[in-house]
Design an enzyme around this catalytic site. Sequence first.
Site, PDB file in Angstrom:
ATOM      1  N   LEU A   1      48.077 -23.141  11.296  1.00 62.58           N
ATOM      2  CA  LEU A   1      47.947 -24.593  11.498  1.00 62.58           C
ATOM      3  C   LEU A   1      49.240 -25.136  12.102  1.00 62.58           C
ATOM      4  O   LEU A   1      49.230 -26.016  12.958  1.00 62.58           O
ATOM      5  CB  LEU A   1      47.617 -25.300  10.177  1.00 62.58           C
ATOM      6  CG  LEU A   1      46.206 -25.066   9.604  1.00 62.58           C
ATOM      7  CD1 LEU A   1      46.052 -25.769   8.253  1.00 62.58           C
ATOM      8  CD2 LEU A   1      45.114 -25.530  10.554  1.00 62.58           C
TER       9      LEU A   1
ATOM     10  N   ALA B   1      44.339 -27.499  17.256  1.00 59.77           N
ATOM     11  CA  ALA B   1      45.056 -27.408  18.541  1.00 59.77           C
ATOM     12  C   ALA B   1      44.353 -28.244  19.599  1.00 59.77           C
ATOM     13  O   ALA B   1      44.999 -28.955  20.380  1.00 59.77           O
ATOM     14  CB  ALA B   1      45.167 -25.951  18.982  1.00 59.77           C
TER      15      ALA B   1
ATOM     16  N   ARG C   1      50.272 -12.040  11.559  1.00 66.04           N
ATOM     17  CA  ARG C   1      50.651 -13.438  11.331  1.00 66.04           C
ATOM     18  C   ARG C   1      51.048 -13.680   9.876  1.00 66.04           C
ATOM     19  O   ARG C   1      50.366 -13.224   8.947  1.00 66.04           O
ATOM     20  CB  ARG C   1      49.479 -14.350  11.689  1.00 66.04           C
ATOM     21  CG  ARG C   1      49.741 -15.815  11.407  1.00 66.04           C
ATOM     22  CD  ARG C   1      48.564 -16.665  11.843  1.00 66.04           C
ATOM     23  NE  ARG C   1      47.362 -16.347  11.115  1.00 66.04           N
ATOM     24  CZ  ARG C   1      46.997 -16.920   9.968  1.00 66.04           C
ATOM     25  NH1 ARG C   1      47.764 -17.847   9.421  1.00 66.04           N
ATOM     26  NH2 ARG C   1      45.874 -16.580   9.377  1.00 66.04           N
TER      27      ARG C   1
ATOM     28  N   HIS D   1      41.941 -10.660   6.280  1.00 62.32           N
ATOM     29  CA  HIS D   1      42.443 -11.343   5.078  1.00 62.32           C
ATOM     30  C   HIS D   1      42.107 -10.454   3.887  1.00 62.32           C
ATOM     31  O   HIS D   1      40.980  -9.972   3.769  1.00 62.32           O
ATOM     32  CB  HIS D   1      41.777 -12.714   4.938  1.00 62.32           C
ATOM     33  CG  HIS D   1      42.481 -13.604   3.967  1.00 62.32           C
ATOM     34  ND1 HIS D   1      42.435 -13.390   2.607  1.00 62.32           N
ATOM     35  CD2 HIS D   1      43.272 -14.688   4.155  1.00 62.32           C
ATOM     36  CE1 HIS D   1      43.164 -14.317   2.003  1.00 62.32           C
ATOM     37  NE2 HIS D   1      43.693 -15.117   2.926  1.00 62.32           N
TER      38      HIS D   1
ATOM     39  N   ARG E   1      50.050  -9.830   4.472  1.00 60.44           N
ATOM     40  CA  ARG E   1      48.633  -9.531   4.238  1.00 60.44           C
ATOM     41  C   ARG E   1      48.153  -8.235   4.860  1.00 60.44           C
ATOM     42  O   ARG E   1      47.197  -7.641   4.359  1.00 60.44           O
ATOM     43  CB  ARG E   1      47.729 -10.699   4.603  1.00 60.44           C
ATOM     44  CG  ARG E   1      47.832 -11.347   5.870  1.00 60.44           C
ATOM     45  CD  ARG E   1      46.732 -12.388   5.991  1.00 60.44           C
ATOM     46  NE  ARG E   1      46.971 -13.590   5.203  1.00 60.44           N
ATOM     47  CZ  ARG E   1      46.706 -14.820   5.649  1.00 60.44           C
ATOM     48  NH1 ARG E   1      46.232 -14.990   6.857  1.00 60.44           N
ATOM     49  NH2 ARG E   1      46.909 -15.854   4.911  1.00 60.44           N
TER      50      ARG E   1
ATOM     51  N   ALA F   1      37.428 -23.481  12.812  1.00 64.72           N
ATOM     52  CA  ALA F   1      38.131 -22.667  11.805  1.00 64.72           C
ATOM     53  C   ALA F   1      39.124 -23.537  11.041  1.00 64.72           C
ATOM     54  O   ALA F   1      39.386 -23.314   9.856  1.00 64.72           O
ATOM     55  CB  ALA F   1      38.847 -21.502  12.482  1.00 64.72           C
TER      56      ALA F   1
ATOM     57  N   GLY G   1      39.219 -27.988  17.092  1.00 63.75           N
ATOM     58  CA  GLY G   1      40.031 -27.735  15.912  1.00 63.75           C
ATOM     59  C   GLY G   1      41.381 -28.412  16.074  1.00 63.75           C
ATOM     60  O   GLY G   1      41.570 -29.280  16.945  1.00 63.75           O
TER      61      GLY G   1
ATOM     62  N   ASP H   1      35.495 -16.712  22.733  1.00 66.30           N
ATOM     63  CA  ASP H   1      35.165 -17.349  24.019  1.00 66.30           C
ATOM     64  C   ASP H   1      36.375 -17.497  24.949  1.00 66.30           C
ATOM     65  O   ASP H   1      36.304 -17.157  26.133  1.00 66.30           O
ATOM     66  CB  ASP H   1      34.588 -18.759  23.796  1.00 66.30           C
ATOM     67  CG  ASP H   1      33.372 -18.758  22.880  1.00 66.30           C
ATOM     68  OD1 ASP H   1      32.999 -17.687  22.373  1.00 66.30           O
ATOM     69  OD2 ASP H   1      32.813 -19.846  22.680  1.00 66.30           O
TER      70      ASP H   1
ATOM     71  N   GLU I   1      52.703 -18.043  -0.316  1.00 64.81           N
ATOM     72  CA  GLU I   1      51.658 -17.071   0.032  1.00 64.81           C
ATOM     73  C   GLU I   1      52.354 -15.789   0.469  1.00 64.81           C
ATOM     74  O   GLU I   1      53.574 -15.725   0.551  1.00 64.81           O
ATOM     75  CB  GLU I   1      50.771 -17.627   1.149  1.00 64.81           C
ATOM     76  CG  GLU I   1      49.914 -18.798   0.696  1.00 64.81           C
ATOM     77  CD  GLU I   1      49.019 -19.334   1.820  1.00 64.81           C
ATOM     78  OE1 GLU I   1      47.869 -18.925   1.884  1.00 64.81           O
ATOM     79  OE2 GLU I   1      49.499 -20.138   2.616  1.00 64.81           O
TER      80      GLU I   1
ATOM     81  N   GLN J   1      42.355 -22.939   4.016  1.00 61.41           N
ATOM     82  CA  GLN J   1      42.545 -23.337   2.615  1.00 61.41           C
ATOM     83  C   GLN J   1      44.013 -23.525   2.268  1.00 61.41           C
ATOM     84  O   GLN J   1      44.457 -24.594   1.866  1.00 61.41           O
ATOM     85  CB  GLN J   1      41.919 -22.285   1.686  1.00 61.41           C
ATOM     86  CG  GLN J   1      40.418 -22.208   1.782  1.00 61.41           C
ATOM     87  CD  GLN J   1      39.822 -21.223   0.798  1.00 61.41           C
ATOM     88  OE1 GLN J   1      40.528 -20.577   0.023  1.00 61.41           O
ATOM     89  NE2 GLN J   1      38.512 -21.082   0.837  1.00 61.41           N
ATOM     90  N   GLY J   2      44.796 -22.440   2.439  1.00 60.31           N
ATOM     91  CA  GLY J   2      46.142 -22.372   1.884  1.00 60.31           C
ATOM     92  C   GLY J   2      47.015 -23.553   2.232  1.00 60.31           C
ATOM     93  O   GLY J   2      47.465 -24.294   1.360  1.00 60.31           O
TER      94      GLY J   2
ATOM     95  N   HIS K   1      39.702 -12.134   9.898  1.00 60.63           N
ATOM     96  CA  HIS K   1      40.150 -13.492   9.608  1.00 60.63           C
ATOM     97  C   HIS K   1      40.845 -14.153  10.794  1.00 60.63           C
ATOM     98  O   HIS K   1      40.639 -15.332  11.047  1.00 60.63           O
ATOM     99  CB  HIS K   1      41.101 -13.419   8.415  1.00 60.63           C
ATOM    100  CG  HIS K   1      41.646 -14.735   7.967  1.00 60.63           C
ATOM    101  ND1 HIS K   1      40.837 -15.762   7.529  1.00 60.63           N
ATOM    102  CD2 HIS K   1      42.929 -15.200   7.877  1.00 60.63           C
ATOM    103  CE1 HIS K   1      41.598 -16.805   7.183  1.00 60.63           C
ATOM    104  NE2 HIS K   1      42.868 -16.498   7.414  1.00 60.63           N
TER     105      HIS K   1
END
Length: 525
Positions: free
Chosen positions: A396, A34, A390, A248, A296, A59, A32, A227, A136, A64-65, A355
């Site tokens: 991201l 990172a 978070r 979420h 959230r 992931a 991903g 993992d 958001e 999306q956002g 999420h």
Amino acid sequence: MTRAMGNRPACGSGRWAGHWQQRADVVVIGTGVAGLVAALAAHRRGRKVVVLSKTGDTATFYAQGGIAVVLPDALRDAGDSVDAHVADTLAAGAGLCDPDAVRSIVSDGYRAVRELVDEGARFDESASGSWALTREGGHSRRRIIHAGGDATGAEVQRALNGAATTLDIRHNHVAVELLHEAGAVTGVLVLNEDGPGVVHAPSVILASGGLGHLYSATTNPDGSTGDGVALAMWAGVAVSDLEFIQFHPTMLFDGDNAGRRPLITEAVRGEGARLVDSQGRSVTAGVHPMGDLAPRDVVAAAIHARLEETGAPCVFLDARGIDGFATRFPTVTAACRAAGIDPLLEAIPVVPGAHYSCGGVLTDVHGRTELAGLFAAGEVARTGMHGANRLASNSLLEGLVVGVRAGKAAVAHALDAGPVTAAPPEPAVRRALPRRDLQRAMTKHAGVVRDADGLRLLAKELDTARPRPIDSRATFEDVALTTVATGVAAAAMARTESRGCHHRSDFPDAEGQFARSLIAAGACC
Ligand code: SIN
């Protein structure tokens, strides 16, 4: 170069009979955001980097956002600043963020995004030609850049995959054990189609993502089975804040609520959609001054309470008032239509869904763990950025910033340590519950709201886990999930208060003595 398989068992040798062997300076586990930025940073410094990919799905791809980032003066929303982004992050984190870590990561955001643009990423623009900004939950300003409307992660992944064609990526390689000696990493035990093998390396970067499949339904891809947290726990490396699993508020509900379910991005609420119950009553009115755009954890808890009160299976996100919805949110529109729902004509049925893991392997802002040579970045890590909850679209950002830093730090360590040779590992047998039983128990007892009775039942069920040899991806994932569930259950039981995304119905308030992170070290299962 991307290589599919191609490790052969090592010939002959007694100690290593049955194991293939490879060498690297830096091993990166995960592809991903990172993982790839870390691997690229290390590769560009001339090191031999091997990237292990379990499923090829990330992931990052499903994000999306967007990316929360404070742009330079002329481009940003009026009144935005690093201070404002830091303040929003700390407020969402409910007293458990590390303010220095937050400032360090937020301040580095724009530079990291520019580097991503250099890799080829393209973000949506407004009519004026500058990046379009959305909002958001928990953000006091419009500061979220996005791509393809609501396909930001797909664009980030596309750009990084393009850059990663220079990397040595091993697909279908599952890292099953960290190898270490005298307080330092010596390599990774890996399973591939040739069987078990070892990559000897002085530096290993965990970038394996999250743990959503602890639960029956999640927004996470199939490989998100905890993992990296499990690998760290087995190696005796400290993990922290595991109780803070973010649900979420708006995962699509289509009756079949199992496995990976589509996300309905918070940006839909940022653009004006309303959360209502089946009677059309607002779900968040009177709950928080920011209403549907509250952080959230607050919105997820409000939905949970409304579902308990009404007995309904879902609430609804009414986005029919948003002009140009299908263009602004093509991913959401397609997911809804695939489920037989037309978001232009009807409200979207939603429920909270597992999420994001706010906690993880304890690191500093360079991804360094307490074990020399072990680094972690992205969702698997706990840098202190997220605290108890978070802030939307900070993930991201964190992956980009800390991933690059971890890649550089891993190179520095590898140069310092020099070549290493791992001792042959003992065959690992660890305990696992059948996956469906584990997911059912976690969903019932460690979901949006927990209590001591439920957590005791969960611990009892986890105690019935049986030893399993780790001889396939499936058994590895089952033992990893069981180990991590044990850690989450213990942390959730120990935190006898409600804070951020950890809600205890038997301890509904935040307690001053708990305004600190719980750290667990050591192996279990
Ligand atoms: C969303 O688009 O709502 C998810 C973004 C995030 O998890 O930060």
